[in-house]
Design a protein around this motif. Structure first.
Motif, mmCIF file in Angstrom:
data_model
loop_
_atom_site.group_PDB
_atom_site.id
_atom_site.type_symbol
_atom_site.label_atom_id
_atom_site.label_comp_id
_atom_site.label_asym_id
_atom_site.label_seq_id
_atom_site.Cartn_x
_atom_site.Cartn_y
_atom_site.Cartn_z
ATOM 1 N N LYS A 78 -10.357 9.538 -3.493
ATOM 2 C CA LYS A 78 -9.926 8.809 -2.309
ATOM 3 C C LYS A 78 -8.818 7.820 -2.643
ATOM 4 O O LYS A 78 -7.800 7.742 -1.933
ATOM 5 C CB LYS A 78 -11.123 8.074 -1.700
ATOM 6 C CG LYS A 78 -10.788 7.277 -0.453
ATOM 7 C CD LYS A 78 -12.009 6.554 0.079
ATOM 8 C CE LYS A 78 -11.651 5.695 1.281
ATOM 9 N NZ LYS A 78 -12.833 4.952 1.794
ATOM 10 N N GLU A 79 -8.989 7.091 -3.739
ATOM 11 C CA GLU A 79 -7.957 6.125 -4.132
ATOM 12 C C GLU A 79 -6.669 6.835 -4.521
ATOM 13 O O GLU A 79 -5.566 6.357 -4.213
ATOM 14 C CB GLU A 79 -8.457 5.268 -5.299
ATOM 15 C CG GLU A 79 -9.684 4.427 -4.977
ATOM 16 C CD GLU A 79 -9.436 3.408 -3.897
ATOM 17 O OE1 GLU A 79 -8.266 3.077 -3.659
ATOM 18 O OE2 GLU A 79 -10.415 2.965 -3.267
ATOM 19 N N CYS A 80 -6.786 7.984 -5.179
ATOM 20 C CA CYS A 80 -5.583 8.742 -5.557
ATOM 21 C C CYS A 80 -4.848 9.239 -4.323
ATOM 22 O O CYS A 80 -3.611 9.212 -4.268
ATOM 23 C CB CYS A 80 -5.954 9.905 -6.470
ATOM 24 S SG CYS A 80 -6.482 9.403 -8.122
ATOM 25 N N LYS A 81 -5.599 9.699 -3.328
ATOM 26 C CA LYS A 81 -4.958 10.151 -2.096
ATOM 27 C C LYS A 81 -4.235 8.996 -1.411
ATOM 28 O O LYS A 81 -3.129 9.169 -0.886
ATOM 29 C CB LYS A 81 -6.006 10.753 -1.162
ATOM 30 C CG LYS A 81 -6.526 12.113 -1.606
ATOM 31 C CD LYS A 81 -7.540 12.655 -0.617
ATOM 32 C CE LYS A 81 -8.077 14.017 -1.062
ATOM 33 N NZ LYS A 81 -9.095 14.544 -0.117
ATOM 34 N N GLU A 82 -4.843 7.836 -1.413
ATOM 35 C CA GLU A 82 -4.188 6.680 -0.809
ATOM 36 C C GLU A 82 -2.913 6.307 -1.569
ATOM 37 O O GLU A 82 -1.909 5.941 -0.954
ATOM 38 C CB GLU A 82 -5.157 5.501 -0.771
ATOM 39 C CG GLU A 82 -6.314 5.674 0.194
ATOM 40 C CD GLU A 82 -7.254 4.480 0.203
ATOM 41 O OE1 GLU A 82 -6.997 3.539 -0.584
ATOM 42 O OE2 GLU A 82 -8.226 4.485 0.986
ATOM 43 N N MET A 83 -2.958 6.417 -2.892
ATOM 44 C CA MET A 83 -1.765 6.105 -3.672
ATOM 45 C C MET A 83 -0.659 7.123 -3.396
ATOM 46 O O MET A 83 0.514 6.765 -3.234
ATOM 47 C CB MET A 83 -2.107 6.077 -5.161
ATOM 48 C CG MET A 83 -0.930 5.691 -6.053
ATOM 49 S SD MET A 83 -1.322 5.710 -7.807
ATOM 50 C CE MET A 83 -1.544 7.458 -8.067
ATOM 51 N N VAL A 84 -1.020 8.411 -3.343
ATOM 52 C CA VAL A 84 -0.032 9.447 -3.047
ATOM 53 C C VAL A 84 0.555 9.225 -1.657
ATOM 54 O O VAL A 84 1.775 9.350 -1.452
ATOM 55 C CB VAL A 84 -0.663 10.843 -3.180
ATOM 56 C CG1 VAL A 84 0.301 11.915 -2.688
ATOM 57 C CG2 VAL A 84 -1.061 11.127 -4.616
ATOM 58 N N ALA A 85 -0.307 8.893 -0.694
ATOM 59 C CA ALA A 85 0.190 8.626 0.660
ATOM 60 C C ALA A 85 1.121 7.416 0.685
ATOM 61 O O ALA A 85 2.125 7.402 1.411
ATOM 62 C CB ALA A 85 -0.994 8.410 1.605
ATOM 63 N N TYR A 86 0.810 6.420 -0.116
ATOM 64 C CA TYR A 86 1.659 5.221 -0.171
ATOM 65 C C TYR A 86 3.055 5.570 -0.682
ATOM 66 O O TYR A 86 4.069 5.197 -0.066
ATOM 67 C CB TYR A 86 1.006 4.180 -1.068
ATOM 68 C CG TYR A 86 1.893 2.996 -1.386
ATOM 69 C CD1 TYR A 86 2.061 1.957 -0.481
ATOM 70 C CD2 TYR A 86 2.569 2.919 -2.601
ATOM 71 C CE1 TYR A 86 2.869 0.876 -0.763
ATOM 72 C CE2 TYR A 86 3.386 1.839 -2.898
ATOM 73 C CZ TYR A 86 3.532 0.823 -1.974
ATOM 74 O OH TYR A 86 4.345 -0.234 -2.273
ATOM 75 N N PHE A 87 3.134 6.280 -1.807
ATOM 76 C CA PHE A 87 4.454 6.609 -2.366
ATOM 77 C C PHE A 87 5.172 7.638 -1.504
ATOM 78 O O PHE A 87 6.407 7.644 -1.446
ATOM 79 C CB PHE A 87 4.306 7.105 -3.800
ATOM 80 C CG PHE A 87 4.045 6.005 -4.788
ATOM 81 C CD1 PHE A 87 5.014 5.071 -5.086
ATOM 82 C CD2 PHE A 87 2.814 5.890 -5.406
ATOM 83 C CE1 PHE A 87 4.776 4.050 -5.987
ATOM 84 C CE2 PHE A 87 2.563 4.877 -6.317
ATOM 85 C CZ PHE A 87 3.542 3.957 -6.599
ATOM 86 N N SER A 88 4.423 8.513 -0.846
ATOM 87 C CA SER A 88 5.064 9.439 0.086
ATOM 88 C C SER A 88 5.689 8.676 1.250
ATOM 89 O O SER A 88 6.800 9.005 1.707
ATOM 90 C CB SER A 88 4.029 10.444 0.597
ATOM 91 O OG SER A 88 4.612 11.326 1.533
ATOM 92 N N HIS A 89 5.007 7.655 1.708
ATOM 93 C CA HIS A 89 5.576 6.810 2.770
ATOM 94 C C HIS A 89 6.788 6.036 2.258
ATOM 95 O O HIS A 89 7.759 5.821 3.005
ATOM 96 C CB HIS A 89 4.508 5.849 3.292
ATOM 97 C CG HIS A 89 4.919 5.121 4.529
ATOM 98 N ND1 HIS A 89 5.547 3.892 4.497
ATOM 99 C CD2 HIS A 89 4.818 5.453 5.834
ATOM 100 C CE1 HIS A 89 5.805 3.492 5.721
ATOM 101 N NE2 HIS A 89 5.372 4.412 6.562
ATOM 102 N N GLN A 90 6.747 5.612 0.991
ATOM 103 C CA GLN A 90 7.914 4.945 0.412
ATOM 104 C C GLN A 90 9.107 5.890 0.360
ATOM 105 O O GLN A 90 10.247 5.478 0.624
ATOM 106 C CB GLN A 90 7.580 4.465 -1.010
ATOM 107 C CG GLN A 90 6.584 3.326 -1.065
ATOM 108 C CD GLN A 90 7.142 2.037 -0.498
ATOM 109 O OE1 GLN A 90 6.786 1.637 0.605
ATOM 110 N NE2 GLN A 90 8.004 1.395 -1.231
#
Length: 688
Positions: free
Chosen positions: A388-400
């Motif tokens: 879950k935390e990895c998905k949130e991190m990937v989503a964060y950098f994808s949004h960046q």
């Protein structure tokens, strides 16, 4: 002061007494009586001073409270004890009634002063007996609101150390606990400083941890806090294992620091810098020094935007790989044991049942497997949390990355807008339409158009509508770049797409067979389209505003262009009237010499205006080129060396009397050479 006066007087009197002169004895006795009277006043002054300052006496510099008060009361006692000791040793005046009264007053005051010292010293000794509890306090405490670690160091311990040193210097009794405290002073200060530095370092590391990594760095933080927690419960200031505790904290802090440095360096170098490069990428190429044709601009930018899409997609893949590398780094520190094996056991069914949950096992085997199952369930929870935390991190950098694509898109659209509207304002107005392009202009026109004659009108090629369509195409090219950047998590599809293209490429020998195979492959299984960032970019409100603004940007120069073309209508007589008919009409009017001269001046001025036209006209972002465009129309004699009116005038000269004097008179009147007139007459013959 009065006390100093009494002391100095007694010291001086003592010198006279040492002389042992009989004649001075009576005078000395009288002087002692006078000094005793001053001493009585000194006793009263000391009594009043004590009553005034006993609650808050003045302390000497760097003196602790208790020792400072004792020192203060001792100074008062010394002021009254030194004179009376002199009286007692060197005179018998104290045996007199007056002296006895002075002694009684001295005893009362001295009793109060000594009692003051004894009370404060006894209270301090009693306080020292509780000193052991301060040493048994825990090293650390948590803040009640922020839950941060704080050093649990009582500042009174250092004060007690200072009190002990002062008490020893003053010769007072000091408990053994206080003496041990003095011996531990350096260690206490050093341990306090080490703890403060460690906590400050940990606080700085927590502050330096980016928010997106806080949850993933939680295992390392928990490791540091688990070590620091010993200072909350087990260790005290008198513990003998503080050095090993500090060493252990320093080790886990260094591990945390190294991990944080590795993660921050990876994020900064392989993610943040590339995102910045993406944000600063200009997706279009506009000419800086001279305008170009619309077709050339579109052709160049179609190639450039395709290259930009490939570059940005490659950078996106590089960022995605860096994020995956971050995940692999966090996997090494995340406390998940045998996660793959556990997931495999839980997820894979065997004959209708899970391996980990065997329903047909014996009861004894089930009981033995309960601890294993509980551990596996705990590991599964950690594994799910980590995913879950990895998905949130990937989503964060994808949004960046999406933000960076939005920035580069807005940058490109803004650049196009500035070149259109800033250029328009720089040459707006009637004076700007007929001004030649200057090198000093900050922003030059970037589109080239020509003024063409489409009888009976003068038109611009390409038209404003065509230019607006080209601008719309530029907008679409800018937006299409984000369509070429695939969203993350599709690298396997990208590889399959590349493999499909390679396998479906026909060879040079069997081209037809290759096309048939490609068609069959498309019919059998079409390649799945990749998801991209186009919707997120094109539907953004800022981008939509710029697109709407640029979609009608040419309308801002439509009026100015129309006015610029309207100025050519005064020359329409050149292409609306027939030259031969004009000559015949002028010949038929049998013009006089004056009329001929006026006609020549009229057409000479007309021709000069045409020759003085600028080769370029600036209209907003468009440069209208007029030079050479009319020469392509052979029907217009205006653009030859002379105008049609000149030919009419020369024809009139041909009809004049052909006497030499008249011939020379005509030449002198119109300033024309003999050869020129002869050639003109021959040309007119052809016209007639």
């Amino acid at each position: 002061m009065l006390a100093d006066f009494v002391l100095h007087a007694l010291q001086l009197l003592q010198r006279f007494q040492k002389l042992n002169m009989p004649c001075l004895q009576q005078e000395i006795a009288h002087t002692v009586g006078l000094i005793l009277q001053h001493y009585v006043a000194e006793l009263e002054a000391t009594k009043k001073l004590y009553q005034t300052q006993k609650d808050d006496p003045p302390l000497a510099r760097n003196m602790p409270p208790v020792s400072g008060k004792i020192l203060w009361v001792r100074q008062l006692f010394r002021r009254i004890s030194e004179p009376i000791n002199y009286f007692f040793k060197n005179s018998d005046i104290l045996t007199s009634p007056e002296g006895k009264a002075v002694v009684r007053s001295f005893n009362k005051i001295s009793y109060v002063l000594v009692e003051f010292e004894v009370l404060y010293h006894s209270a301090w000794v009693k306080e020292i007996s509780q000193l052991q509890y301060a040493l048994q306090a825990s090293l650390l405490v948590r803040h009640p609101e922020t839950a941060k670690f704080l050093v649990n160091f009582d500042p009174k311990m250092l004060e007690i150390v200072r009190e002990t040193k002062c008490m020893i210097k003053m010769g007072l009794e000091v408990p053994e606990q206080a003496k041990r405290m003095v011996k531990m002073e350096n260690n206490l200060k050093a341990n306090k400083l080490i703890l403060e530095n460690l906590l400050q370092c940990y606080e700085d590391l927590c502050q330096e941890t980016p928010i997106v990594f806080v949850n993933l760095m939680a295992p390392k933080m928990r490791k540091v806090e688990s070590v620091l927690r010993q200072g909350l419960t087990i260790l005290t200031w008198s513990s003998l294992t503080l050095d090993s505790f500090f060493q252990e904290v320093d080790e886990v802090m260094n591990m945390f620091k190294q991990l944080l440095k590795k993660v921050n360096d990876l994020c900064e170098v392989q993610i943040d810098l590339i995102l910045k490069e993406v944000s600063n990428t200009l997706l279009i190429v506009l000419p800086e020094d001279r305008p170009v044709k619309v077709e050339d601009m579109l052709t160049r930018n179609e190639t450039h935007t395709k290259e930009c899409a490939e570059i940005l997609n490659h950078k996106s893949m590089h960022i995605e790989d860096a994020v995956q590398e971050l995940i692999s780094v966090f996997e090494t520190i995340y406390e998940v044991k045998n996660s793959k094996r556990t997931l495999k056991k839980v997820s894979l069914p065997v004959a209708g049942k899970h391996v980990a949950f065997g329903g047909n096992e014996d009861e004894e085997e089930t009981d033995e497997s309960l601890p294993i199952l509980s551990e596996e369930s705990e590991d599964n929870e950690k594994e799910d949390e980590f995913k879950k935390e990895c998905k949130e991190m990937v989503a964060y950098f994808s949004h960046q990355l999406l933000d960076s694509l939005l920035k580069t898109t807005r940058l490109s659209l803004d650049t196009l807008k500035k070149r259109i509207f800033v250029s328009n304002t720089s040459s707006f107005g009637r004076s700007g339409f007929f001004s030649q392009a200057s090198k000093s202009e900050e922003v030059v026109c970037f589109l080239k158009a020509e003024v063409h004659l489409a009888i009976p009108n003068v038109v611009m090629v390409p038209s404003l509508d065509d230019i607006q369509q080209a601008i719309n195409r530029m907008i679409q090219l800018i937006l299409e770049v984000s369509r070429g950047v695939a969203q993350w998590g599709q690298q396997h599809l990208m590889l399959s797409s590349i493999a499909h293209k390679i396998s479906s490429t026909p060879s040079g020998i069997g081209g037809k067979a290759g096309k048939k195979e490609e068609k069959a492959a498309e019919e059998s299984g079409p390649v799945r389209k990749l998801r991209n960032f186009y919707p997120g970019v094109a539907e953004h409100k800022d981008v939509s505003k710029l697109v709407v603004l640029l979609s009608s940007s040419v309308n801002s120069v439509r009026k100015a262009t129309s006015e610029a073309l309207q100025d050519f209508q005064k020359y329409k007589v050149l292409w609306t009237e027939d030259r031969d008919a004009k000559v015949q009409e002028f010949l038929a009017s049998n013009p006089s010499l004056t009329e001929i001269r006026a006609e020549i001046l009229h057409y000479a001025t007309f021709e000069q205006e045409i020759e003085d036209l600028k080769p370029t006209i600036l209209v907003g972002p468009i440069e209208l080129q007029t030079g050479g465009s009319y020469n392509t129309h052979q029907d217009i004699g205006m653009w030859q060396s002379f105008t049609s009116g000149n030919w009419v005038v020369i024809a009139a000269m041909k009809l004049a009397p052909c006497l030499p004097s008249s011939y020379c008179h005509i030449i002198s009147q119109f300033g024309m050479g003999k050869t020129m007139v002869t050639e003109a007459i021959q040309e007119v013959y052809l016209v007639i």
